[in-house]
Motif scaffolding. Sequence first.
Motif, PDB file in Angstrom:
ATOM      1  N   CYS A 141      17.487  34.461 -11.817  1.00 51.35           N
ATOM      2  CA  CYS A 141      16.415  35.030 -10.830  1.00 51.35           C
ATOM      3  C   CYS A 141      15.671  34.016  -9.769  1.00 51.35           C
ATOM      4  CB  CYS A 141      15.510  36.091 -11.238  1.00 51.35           C
ATOM      5  SG  CYS A 141      14.221  36.459 -10.010  1.00 51.35           S
ATOM      6  N   CYS A 176      18.657  41.448  -7.751  1.00 48.31           N
ATOM      7  CA  CYS A 176      18.214  41.333  -8.812  1.00 48.31           C
ATOM      8  C   CYS A 176      17.068  42.470  -9.131  1.00 48.31           C
ATOM      9  CB  CYS A 176      17.467  39.911  -8.986  1.00 48.31           C
ATOM     10  SG  CYS A 176      16.505  39.646 -10.683  1.00 48.31           S
ATOM     11  N   CYS A 178      15.090  42.289 -11.924  1.00 54.79           N
ATOM     12  CA  CYS A 178      14.236  42.062 -13.149  1.00 54.79           C
ATOM     13  C   CYS A 178      12.711  42.354 -12.858  1.00 54.79           C
ATOM     14  CB  CYS A 178      14.237  40.359 -13.180  1.00 54.79           C
ATOM     15  SG  CYS A 178      13.418  39.470 -12.131  1.00 54.79           S
ATOM     16  N   CYS A 181      10.945  40.817  -9.830  1.00 52.77           N
ATOM     17  CA  CYS A 181      11.437  41.119  -8.546  1.00 52.77           C
ATOM     18  C   CYS A 181      11.109  42.644  -8.153  1.00 52.77           C
ATOM     19  CB  CYS A 181      12.984  41.192  -8.346  1.00 52.77           C
ATOM     20  SG  CYS A 181      13.499  39.292  -8.334  1.00 52.77           S
TER      21      CYS A 181
HETATM   22 ZN   LIG Z   1      14.434  38.751 -10.289  1.00 53.06          ZN
END
Ligand SMILES: [Zn+2]
Length: 725
Positions: A141, A176, A178, A181
């Motif tokens: 990331c 991304c 995650c 994010c």
């Molecule tokens: Zn991320």
Amino acid sequence: MHQPAWYSKNLRRIFFDMHLPDWTEPGQSGGRLDGLQNVATAFDPKAIVAEFVRARINVAVIFAKCQYGNFYYNTQIGHKHRGLGNLDLLGEIVEEAHRHNIRIVGYYSNMWDTQIARTHPEWMAQDANGQSSYDRWPSLCLNSPYRDLVHQHLHEMFSLYDLDGIWSDILSDLPCFCPRCQDLYRQATGEAMPRSPQKDGWIKMVRWQQEYLGDYIASCREVVKTLNPDAAFVINFFGTPYANPSQGLSFKHLPLSDFGSSEGYTEWHGLLFPSYAARYMRAGMLDRPFEILTGRFVHTWDFTVRPLAQMRFEAFSIVANGGAVCVDDEPYHDGRMEPLVFDHLENIFSAIEQREPYLHEAEPMPYAALYHSQKTREIDEVLNPPSPPKKLSLVPKSNVNASAADLLPSLMGSFKALIEAHLPVQMVDERPESLATLPRYRIVYLPNILTLSEVEADTLRQFVHNGGGLVATGATSLYDAMGQLRDNFLLADLFGVDAGPRGDYTFPYFEFAPGPLTTGLTGRPLPHYTAMWHVCPNTDAIKIAATRRNPLIETCGELYYHNNQPSPGPDTHEPAIVYREVGQGRVVYCAGLPESNYARLGHSPYRHLIANMIRWAAQAEPPVQVEGWLNTEIVPTRLADDLIVHLITGLPQRAVRFGFYHTADSIEEQARLSNIRLRIPTTTTRAWRVPHNEELPIERSGSAAWITLPSVGDWETVQLIDAVK
Ligand SMILES: [Zn+2]
């Protein structure tokens, strides 16, 4: 922007591509191997550079950090590949190469780093299902603390070595999802991240990603430039229309790249692609320097060597179009090189070196501009989800694509038609600085460019009023920037027609009417795969070049006609192609997509139609004209008062087809054609073939002039003295 001369002058490049696993690290084999197996144990920097010198290479991309996260120099902060032992591979190559005036650009993998992913799993990116994966390349990331580590790596590289640049790779593995994010997205927008292109807000999310990707790239660039302002910071621009916009890169990132770079492998995108990619990068870079990568491999990174004839064709397609050629090569696992590759490169780069006086400073002769739109790319991802046909018949289905978006066939079909019709083409796009180049051109072609802003529309109106030609097809300007259908074309005033609904018949026909747009076209109805838009004239000041004939029936269930498509029914007399004069300029609107049909069927009337529309709207012929020779690309460039005309010819072999597959495009023999007759500008005073300066007699008759090339190889270059005086 400061731009050292080598960025544009050094055209002969190699990409020494080597992601080498270090199996002494259990994380690089999933714990299955623990020995070196001789990987990276036999590199010889002097021998490597000697081969570069023999092949006349003047820029080499050499690995600093690969996708495994292994370093190829004496790093203090990362994992150096153990196979190298004490060898400082990057450092020694830099020193040796500089003795031979070869520039060295360090390779750096950003989002893919197996080693870091193993040591910092918390920095890994997540896909839409919340999964991170170690299969092949684990992705990191860019919003994680990994970013700071990347800065440290760059700082180390540029502190230790006199590198000429960095080739910054793998910036195209977004999105991304995650938790980091997700939080950032919620803070920025107050919304949750949409998880697929079919969910609301996808385009907004894609544009948000572009912002943080831009911040990431800018921060890396800053580290490099602070240490060495002359070093080239180069992004691998994996952002052509073949990439999904949500992967991240957009033209807006290119100002951060000192020269453009894009992979142009023909095994990925076909034999037209190197030439397309060159023009695409030139447009993206706003005329700043660029390189296109081609491969030495038949199938990328499979240790084969592509036939010399094909490597020549690919390289010459690029240099003729103003790019540097960067050939992707890969050593064997221990670091030994394949000498045949360098035999080929010596052949290719010697030919380029001889013609460099005619390549440097030459500019493309502007004629047609093919319109590109990042916004339309983004909308296409939403409206046009990839869905391979369930079964193949002998010919395409009538509704090959039910959606209004058809980005790739539209762009590549137009490009193919223009190249084969020998109409010089460059690209423009919606960025203001790109729109500012529009007045160079005689005509702009908008192949189903779904969305235009008011600013773009005004610029196009002004262009036409000032004498430019505009040809637009399909749903051009019928959508807003977020992909919502508008009530009417934003350019309805130029087109002379208002938008109606899309037709119910997925297999209509063009019925051509006599006139300048249909000269030489078939008198038979021409089928059109996919529905046309219904349009209604909004002015009397239009002429009709084609009407729509519906088929007898719409094939459905037990209602069908023979094995394929129903015969054309009566003429609807509704316009399918209209044309008109506006101000000093001319406009053609086509309610179908001849370019998409050409991309799919390769049937010549679509190409002739596209060429006729363009020539009529342009109100001018291109500087060099020739009939036929479809496999020869003709590239006229301007050098002072002279035209330098390149003819690049490749004769591909026939393919075997099975199911969805067919043999890869291949060229094994260097073509030789005879008696190509070119119509040239009448101001030409002398003509000769370069680099050997063999004079060609000029035939003159009335207000026309011609030359004949008695024999033509795979790359011919003709200099026409005073042709553009
Ligand atoms: Zn991320």
